[in-house]
Design a protein around this motif. Structure first.
Motif, PDB file in Angstrom:
ATOM      1  N   TYR A 208      30.090  32.591   6.525  1.00 20.65           N
ATOM      2  CA  TYR A 208      29.420  33.633   7.305  1.00 20.65           C
ATOM      3  C   TYR A 208      29.182  33.171   8.739  1.00 20.65           C
ATOM      4  N   MET A 209      28.723  31.923   8.905  1.00 22.55           N
ATOM      5  CA  MET A 209      28.450  31.422  10.247  1.00 22.55           C
ATOM      6  C   MET A 209      29.736  31.168  11.028  1.00 22.55           C
ATOM      7  N   VAL A 210      30.815  30.797  10.327  1.00 23.08           N
ATOM      8  CA  VAL A 210      32.113  30.657  11.001  1.00 23.08           C
ATOM      9  C   VAL A 210      32.571  32.010  11.537  1.00 23.08           C
ATOM     10  N   VAL A 211      32.448  33.048  10.705  1.00 21.37           N
ATOM     11  CA  VAL A 211      32.829  34.394  11.145  1.00 21.37           C
ATOM     12  C   VAL A 211      31.982  34.818  12.341  1.00 21.37           C
ATOM     13  N   LYS A 212      30.702  34.529  12.276  1.00 19.84           N
ATOM     14  CA  LYS A 212      29.790  34.969  13.331  1.00 19.84           C
ATOM     15  C   LYS A 212      30.097  34.288  14.661  1.00 19.84           C
ATOM     16  N   VAL A 213      30.289  32.970  14.645  1.00 19.18           N
ATOM     17  CA  VAL A 213      30.555  32.273  15.905  1.00 19.18           C
ATOM     18  C   VAL A 213      31.928  32.650  16.454  1.00 19.18           C
ATOM     19  N   THR A 214      32.889  32.900  15.564  1.00 25.16           N
ATOM     20  CA  THR A 214      34.217  33.326  16.023  1.00 25.16           C
ATOM     21  C   THR A 214      34.152  34.718  16.633  1.00 25.16           C
ATOM     22  N   ARG A 215      33.430  35.605  15.982  1.00 21.19           N
ATOM     23  CA  ARG A 215      33.296  36.975  16.496  1.00 21.19           C
ATOM     24  C   ARG A 215      32.606  36.997  17.855  1.00 21.19           C
ATOM     25  N   ASP A 216      31.569  36.205  18.014  1.00 18.00           N
ATOM     26  CA  ASP A 216      30.751  36.282  19.227  1.00 18.00           C
ATOM     27  C   ASP A 216      31.317  35.489  20.396  1.00 18.00           C
ATOM     28  N   TYR A 217      31.980  34.341  20.115  1.00 16.15           N
ATOM     29  CA  TYR A 217      32.351  33.450  21.214  1.00 16.15           C
ATOM     30  C   TYR A 217      33.798  32.957  21.187  1.00 16.15           C
ATOM     31  N   LEU A 218      34.486  33.111  20.069  1.00 13.56           N
ATOM     32  CA  LEU A 218      35.809  32.493  19.951  1.00 13.56           C
ATOM     33  C   LEU A 218      36.908  33.494  19.626  1.00 13.56           C
ATOM     34  N   ARG A 219      36.621  34.769  19.701  1.00 13.72           N
ATOM     35  CA  ARG A 219      37.566  35.791  19.261  1.00 13.72           C
ATOM     36  C   ARG A 219      38.926  35.653  19.961  1.00 13.72           C
ATOM     37  N   THR A 220      38.911  35.589  21.287  1.00 18.96           N
ATOM     38  CA  THR A 220      40.182  35.562  22.017  1.00 18.96           C
ATOM     39  C   THR A 220      40.959  34.280  21.748  1.00 18.96           C
ATOM     40  N   LEU A 221      40.247  33.165  21.653  1.00 20.68           N
ATOM     41  CA  LEU A 221      40.933  31.900  21.382  1.00 20.68           C
ATOM     42  C   LEU A 221      41.550  31.907  19.991  1.00 20.68           C
ATOM     43  N   TRP A 222      40.830  32.487  19.019  1.00 16.05           N
ATOM     44  CA  TRP A 222      41.375  32.540  17.661  1.00 16.05           C
ATOM     45  C   TRP A 222      42.594  33.461  17.607  1.00 16.05           C
ATOM     46  N   CYS A 223      42.484  34.624  18.209  1.00 20.41           N
ATOM     47  CA  CYS A 223      43.599  35.575  18.175  1.00 20.41           C
ATOM     48  C   CYS A 223      44.817  35.037  18.918  1.00 20.41           C
ATOM     49  N   ASP A 224      44.580  34.121  19.866  1.00 21.03           N
ATOM     50  CA  ASP A 224      45.686  33.518  20.613  1.00 21.03           C
ATOM     51  C   ASP A 224      46.195  32.249  19.934  1.00 21.03           C
ATOM     52  N   HIS A 225      45.695  31.985  18.712  1.00 21.60           N
ATOM     53  CA  HIS A 225      46.138  30.852  17.888  1.00 21.60           C
ATOM     54  C   HIS A 225      45.896  29.506  18.577  1.00 21.60           C
ATOM     55  N   LEU A 226      44.800  29.405  19.313  1.00 20.14           N
ATOM     56  CA  LEU A 226      44.451  28.143  19.967  1.00 20.14           C
ATOM     57  C   LEU A 226      43.480  27.322  19.132  1.00 20.14           C
TER      58      LEU A 226
END
Length: 768
Positions: free
Chosen positions: A573-591
């Motif tokens: 849950y906390m991984v999803v939350k931090v990714t949604r709030d602060y890391l979305r673009t980096l994750w979607c860009d496979h970084l």
């Protein structure tokens, strides 16, 4: 979801592009009303020899739809449809393939607009479209049969009236003949003979008429029985399949699954059903009324009983339709915090068709326990009214009147300011917590149909809700809701869910949950990592075997992970939350590699040149992301994880920029090539108040860096075997020698993210 249903969900600017596709040659009214038929018929190209009947079939479909539009507010649309049918016949009857090709091109343009707006290709579902087309065809067929029954009733009534006139005329002639026979004369004898011939002829006609009426009555009963049976079958298809499917999709959408069904389409079907059922009910009652006024000689044995039984059946269909179409269009939040405003919307799909809005009904909302919901359903199945459910909480602003919108034909009420003031908890058993307790909102109302002729008591239950009083209860609350949404069986007793599911089922739920929140998907390797974490053991290499392994509710969110004080769900849950709030673009860009064990990351990096790094989610820090990199001598280091509080102060991309030790993103991509577009642009001028705005810079401690400046870790209380980073306070445009003192930073970190706007992090910084 049909192509047209997708089009109706487009933003206004894209929807306007769709509207421009349709004009006089292909009116948008035809596209809207015949959407299922059009898409099922011309979605795949037909040979030209099969298109020769296309115009005739299209005209028939348009006329059939127009015949179903009986309400006054549909008059304009009905006229446009009939005009379109006339124009199609005049312009294309000699060249049906031209119209077929033109409509295919229009749908192709419409698809292009949808794909450009949504960014995803549209995949047609011909089986679904064919199913919808068959449903519409079934409704149209019943409509025609109901109209035929109406004609039969009028014919029967005319025959009965004719019989009544001839019967009384015959009685009159018999009376006259009896009078003449009392004192016979030659003149009267001739008149009596003439009357006798007339009476015999009339009786012959009456006998034939009696036989015809008797046959008509039985045929009429058979036809009405057939219509009722067809309506029952169609209603079951709409309510028990399509509406239940929509409700299930609505529940799954709480986990992030996109909805495919369209409630407006279902409402159109329900309105057609309501019109046909109400008309059939009137026909049955009309025949019963005619039968009661008919002379005894014409009454069929048991006809009254048969009509009474049919009246009960068709009224039962109407009752089922009304009570089943009272639905929650917008569900209340499934994790509900006390003393926090929330909204919900309920809608009656047949409210416009049955004119329920003429007496605006009120809807009341109460919150009840799982046990009360079970008792409510039990009393419903036993056909008993039962007691009013016991409320387990106090909701403010919980009553409202339903309003009718003529343009959309929707009868609904939106509760915009409800608030749960207090909650009464049930007794807990064993290891149960308050976040395991599922409650529900009960919406109740009363509808008058037919000017008060029929009164229906209706109610519907919301999806299960978990009530919390503090934000730290939210993760476990969402665990309960996520498990319930994903694995609730059809037709369950509220709110029973299996205690165990397969890993394949849970993995798909986690994947969808992550994807809907962050916009990026989870790979098979990511899911295997999650499986290893939840099972805490070695796993089979075969995915089929892995997906079949059972996972329990306890493993999911009750048992702490090895050597940790948090559960699998809390970590995820906390991984999803931090990714949604602060890391979305980096994750979607496979970084971000993210889901990888620390040991595996070290093994991968140990084979790479110095300066190579990767980003992974921390195993020890909830919602933390760490940077692992190769230092001098091929030694692998891990930076102390950054959490939401850290990333709120400075983004992860800027931190990667700050650390000169990081050169190549694994396996060998220069960091500026992929991260530069996410760097914060430096300020090139002073603030309007004349001050120079400082910036925070991430550094490593002296033993890791040649830089002499060093500050303690922002979170010295963290006990993780990682290298600590620190912050510089650097002025723009020139670098300064000063940095934020640790005491100030601890003050900043003591603030919750929601309160950061009220705290000036630069106010105590000294500029040298």
């Amino acid at each position: 979801m049909s192509l047209w249903a997708r089009a109706q969900q487009l933003p206004p600017e894209s929807l306007q592009k769709v509207r421009t596709i349709y004009g006089d040659h292909f009116p948008i009214e035809v596209r809207h009303c015949l959407a299922p038929w059009i898409e099922s018929r011309i979605w795949t190209a037909e040979p030209e020899d099969q298109q020769r009947f296309f115009v005739d079939e299209l005209v028939q479909e348009i006329q059939a739809h127009a015949d179903l539009m009986l309400s006054p507010d549909m008059f304009v649309t009905k006229m446009k449809l009939l005009d379109a049918a006339k124009n199609f016949h005049m312009q294309y009857s000699h060249a049906p393939h031209e119209l077929y090709a033109y409509m295919r091109r229009s749908l192709a343009l419409e698809m292009d607009v949808i794909q450009n707006a949504m960014g995803t290709p549209y995949v047609a579902q011909p089986q679904t479209e064919r199913k919808y087309s068959e449903l519409i065809t079934g409704l149209q067929t019943v409509r025609q049969k109901v109209s035929m029954v109406g004609e039969e009733i009028r014919s029967l009534q005319a025959n009965i009236e004719s019989f009544s006139l001839q019967y009384h005329e015959c009685l009159k002639n018999k009376g006259h003949m009896n009078y003449l026979q009392q004192s016979m004369t030659n003149e009267r004898r001739d008149l009596v003979a003439c009357l006798r011939v007339q009476i015999e002829e009339t009786e012959r006609k009456l006998n034939a008429l009696v036989a015809q009426i008797s046959q008509s009555q039985m045929e009429l009963v058979d036809h009405m029985k057939e219509n009722i049976a067809n309506l029952r079958q169609l209603q079951s298809q709409v309510l028990d399949e399509e509406l239940i499917k929509w409700k299930r999709e609505q529940q799954l959408s709480g986990n992030g699954v996109p909805m495919q069904s369209n409630l407006n389409t279902i409402q159109e079907w329900c309105e057609l059903l309501a019109d046909l059922i109400w008309t059939t009910r009137q026909q049955v009652n009309n025949v019963a009324r005619i039968n009661t006024k008919t002379i005894v000689e014409l009454r069929q044995p048991h006809l009254a009983e048969m009509l009474d039984e049919m009246s009960k059946q068709v009224t039962g269909l109407l009752s089922t339709l009304v009570t089943s179409t009272f639905v929650i269009e917008k569900q209340p939040p499934q994790v509900m915090k006390t003393n926090t405003r929330f909204t919900a919307t309920v809608r009656l799909l047949v409210g416009g068709q049955l004119n329920v809005y003429m007496t605006p009904p009120r809807v009341n909302v109460v919150i009840i326990s799982e046990q009360q919901a079970q008792l409510l359903l039990k009393s419903e199945t036993q056909a008993g009214k039962g007691k009013q459910p016991v409320e387990c909480g106090d909701i403010l602003n919980n009553s409202g009147s339903m309003e009718y919108q003529p343009t959309s034909r929707q009868l609904s009420v939106s509760f915009r300011n409800m608030q749960l003031r207090k909650i009464k908890r049930a007794e807990k058993k064993g290891t149960e917590s308050v976040m395991d307790e599922k409650l529900t909102l009960l919406f109740q109302s009363q509808f008058n149909v037919g000017g008060g002729e029929l009164v229906f008591q209706v109610w519907t239950l919301s999806l299960p809700v978990v009530v919390i009083v503090h934000g730290n209860q939210e993760p476990h609350g969402w665990a309960t809701v996520t498990w319930d949404n994903a694995f609730s069986p059809p037709g369950r007793v509220p709110f029973a869910v299996p205690d165990k599911v397969t890993w394949g089922q849970l993995a798909e739920t986690l994947r969808i949950k992550f994807c809907s929140a962050t916009g990026g998907d989870l790979s098979e390797d990511n899911l295997r990592f999650l499986a290893e974490k939840i099972f805490r053991t070695s796993l089979p290499l075969n995915n089929i075997e892995l997906n079949a392994m059972p996972v329990s509710w306890t493993q999911f969110c009750k048992d702490a992970l090895p050597e940790r004080n948090f559960t699998f769900w809390e970590w995820f849950y906390m991984v999803v939350k931090v990714t949604r709030d602060y890391l979305r673009t980096l994750w979607c860009d496979h970084l971000i590699m993210g889901f990888i064990q620390k040991k595996q990351a070290e093994e991968m990096l140990s084979k790479c040149p110095a300066g190579t790094f990767l980003l992974r989610f921390s195993d020890s820090e909830l919602g933390g992301i760490t940077i692992a990199w190769v230092g001098e001598g091929n030694e692998v280091f891990s930076l102390q994880p950054f959490t939401s509080r850290d990333l709120m102060l400075r983004s992860l991309a800027d931190r990667v920029l700050d650390l000169t030790q990081l050169q190549f993103l694994y396996p060998n991509i220069a960091k500026d090539d992929v991260f530069s577009k996410y760097y914060t642009k430096p300020e090139n001028e002073m603030l309007k108040n004349g001050y120079v705005k400082p910036v925070l810079v991430t550094t490593l401690p002296p033993y890791m860096s040649s830089s002499p400046a060093y500050a303690h870790s922002p979170d010295s209380h963290r006990n993780t075997p990682s290298v600590q980073s620190s912050y510089f306070s650097a002025a723009t445009p020139a670098q300064t020698d000063s940095f934020m003192d640790s005491e100030l930073f601890e003050q900043i970190r003591a603030f919750e993210p929601d309160g950061m706007d009220e705290f000036d992090i630069y106010s105590n910084m000294s500029m040298k």
